[in-house]
Design an enzyme around this catalytic site. Sequence first.
Site: not given
Ligand code: PEP
Length: 899
Positions: A33, A101, A110, A112, A345, A464, A781, A848, A868
Amino acid sequence: MATPTISAVKYVYSFGGGKAEGNGKMKDTLGGKGAGLAEMTNAGLPVPPGFTIQTEACREFMRGNVSPNLDKEMNAALAQLEALQGQKLGAGDNPLLVSVRSGAKFSMPGMMDTILNLGLNDQSVKALAALTQNPRFAYDSYRRLIQMFGSVVLEIEKKHFEEVFDNKKKQKKAKLDTDLNAAALQEVIEEYKKVVKKFAKIDFPQDAHEQLVMARDAVFQSWQNDRAKHYRRMNNIDDMLGTAVNVQAMVFGNLGETSGTGVGFTRNPANGDKEFYGEFLLNAQGEDVVSGVRTPRHITELKEIMPEVYNELRDITNRMEQHYHDIQDFEFTIQDNKLYMLQTRNGKRTGLAAVKIAIDMVEEGLITTEEAVFRVEPNQLYDFLVPRLDEKSGKAELLTTGLPASPGACVGQIVFTAKEAVEYTHKGKFKSIVLVRGETTPEDIAGMEVAAGILTSRGGMTSHAAVVTRGMGKCCVAGAGELVVDEKKKELRAKGKVFKEGDWISLNGTTGAVFAGQLNTLPASPDDPALVKFMSWADPHRRLKVRANADVPRDAKAAISFGAEGIGLCRTEHMFFAEDRLPFMRAMIMAGNEKDRRLALKKLLPMQRADFVGLFKAMKGYPVTIRTLDPPLHEFLPSREDLLVQIKELELTKPRSPKLKELRVILARVEELHETNPMLGHRGCRLGITYPEITEMQARAIIEAALQLKKQKITVVPEIMIPLTSTIKEMKNQADIVRRVAEEVFAEKKDRVEYLVGTMIELPRAALVADKIAEEAEFFSFGTNDLTQTTFGFSRDDINKFLPEYMKRGIFKQDPFASLDQEGVGQLVQMATERGRKTNPNLKVGICGEHGGEPESVKFCHRIGLSYVSCSPFRVLTARLAAAQAALEEKGNTGGATK
Ligand code: PEP
Ligand code: MG
């Protein structure tokens, strides 16, 4: 105008008279601000003058070592302000009144508190009454000051003031607040003073300077209030940033019908349309518009009422947009037909609006496509995936149409208080909750978080409820004025009907419609042309591939439609929980010997094969990573407690039934399989090692499915993934089985397919010996759910027992199961990747765990060079955008990112 620098740290920055000491880039120092006010002043906008006390003062306040220079600089800045205005704070015939303010680096809606009209006291109120010839206005301003000061600075509960005010209205038979005349307001003031004395044990301070110091310190203090802390935790804002304090000459929007106040956006923040968008109230003061107490008027009406002011406002806001190259959220006040800009802003917006605005601004030449990529926060893309209400799906009656405050749809059971919403969620009392309130306040934040959606009867698009839900990506209908929300009686009354707690309603946040009953929701379509175009600007920058975690063709298809480039994790155990599989799975587990186990597995084989055929087909040639069986076997059997109950019942009713015998055998097996720490127990590759026939069956099903598709000219390169390894010997044991079975199948079918055998890295030991494991594993992975669990040594299922306390104490800034602990777990991921690639430079490495769809974790994965990330289908878009932003950031491009 310059405040003399008294110390090395400059605490106070003045603005006014056409120039400012600060500028728009000084958000760290002046807060959003304060930096905005400086920038606006420098840009020649009509900003009431004032000064900003910088964030360092707040940090010193938190540390308890405030420099005496702060007061000196503040007094000097005040003297300059007084000189500029020709007024004295709270004194003389024309007293200077100021607003105080908070203003942190990041906007915290909302959270502060604000104090207006500071400087009024028993004397200056009389001067103001005489000067404006409007005693009602003067006394109303004074009573508002006492009320705000009382609640914000002296922490007196608002209800005590409200009680006085309501009683006075009753006593005077006044319907509206404005029906109370000056004399009545003077009585209110005397009673307010008594409230102050009673609850704060002090007199309301008559010394304006004392008011100012107390208000400033209260703003510092409010940085530490629970609501502010909660908001920071939710939005990952550093607790140590502190807030600035803005002190600014008051301008009055409540001087009569030629005055007013309003808020607005230069474009529609809900859908991104290029339209002037906002709300205002005549004869009203600042907070009236946003508090939701009076329902405001649409900004276009101002055009008719005060055309010149409207045109000037349009002109200024257009210039602001050109200046900031982003949609502006502004506040203005009109005092006696003169326009003042109080704030501007970059506007918060929904995901739908963010994408549309980014595209429009590129087309208008305001920003580049690279900048556009940063104009949408990755999590906002979720808005494209929010469900829509299927209004034709049932007989639900339309109760009313309120304001479409936050898009999406929700269907849930009515709850009237935030506290109960939280309580019922924890107890699992209702499946889905719609929090119904007259209006929401920051105290409701925890309840809003657990609710599926919010309905309010008062307040506008900037109330709000509206602002907060848009930030949360949660459906909200606001200002549904035909509804009566009786929070005391816990009733919602509409169209002559009464709805109680637990009754179902359906909201359409995109149109504002409110229905009684339970309608269906439709999944959103991710192929909105604006989204497709936006992603076509983001994707080419991306180096990380994005895959999805999916176990069934339906999820795989959804993932593909969101742009997934493969499956990074198929949890095969989910396939065994299906009704038609569970009996065979149980038979396999109950088998007392290998022969019987193989027999049961033989029955499962065709089903597994069919599952994989379905999945491979859905993935249209993209890679698919399939994990062999992972969870402890007891998860497939009934619980010990259920069995004991059933057995007891049969013992009493049918003691000779064969079922009883059978249940006793199952119970014995359940007890045999019981483990003290099943997550650290007989699971993952340990299962496949002790029961090799399970891995054999799964490997066969995968390879046979791939061969079957090859015949249909669909290429599949399955990636067979062994869970929870920690030694190379475990890996070799399982890889040998997979490769042997694959060769057997190839020989039988006289055909071959390519496939890979790799492993999950879910244990610290696996990360440490990743170079060795990579001798056998063709890919890694990271299962960061388990890796987080095993690195920290706490259970992923029970972290909530202490997480709230850890967050409160600042030990954790975030839940490490939601956002990767880059310092610890991340280090293991990075190290294992490097070690694995030392052995095999071409090692494919992904993640994963849940972190694969969390923007900051995705960016980390980019920086350490993973191949990935894999996440739930609904987070694929988010991960794609985060990965693109990470790639651009690497090149030093942040698109002038704003938060
Ligand atoms: C993990 O452990 O990150 C995973 C993907 O396997 P799970 O969540 O099935 O244990
Ligand atoms: Mg795991």
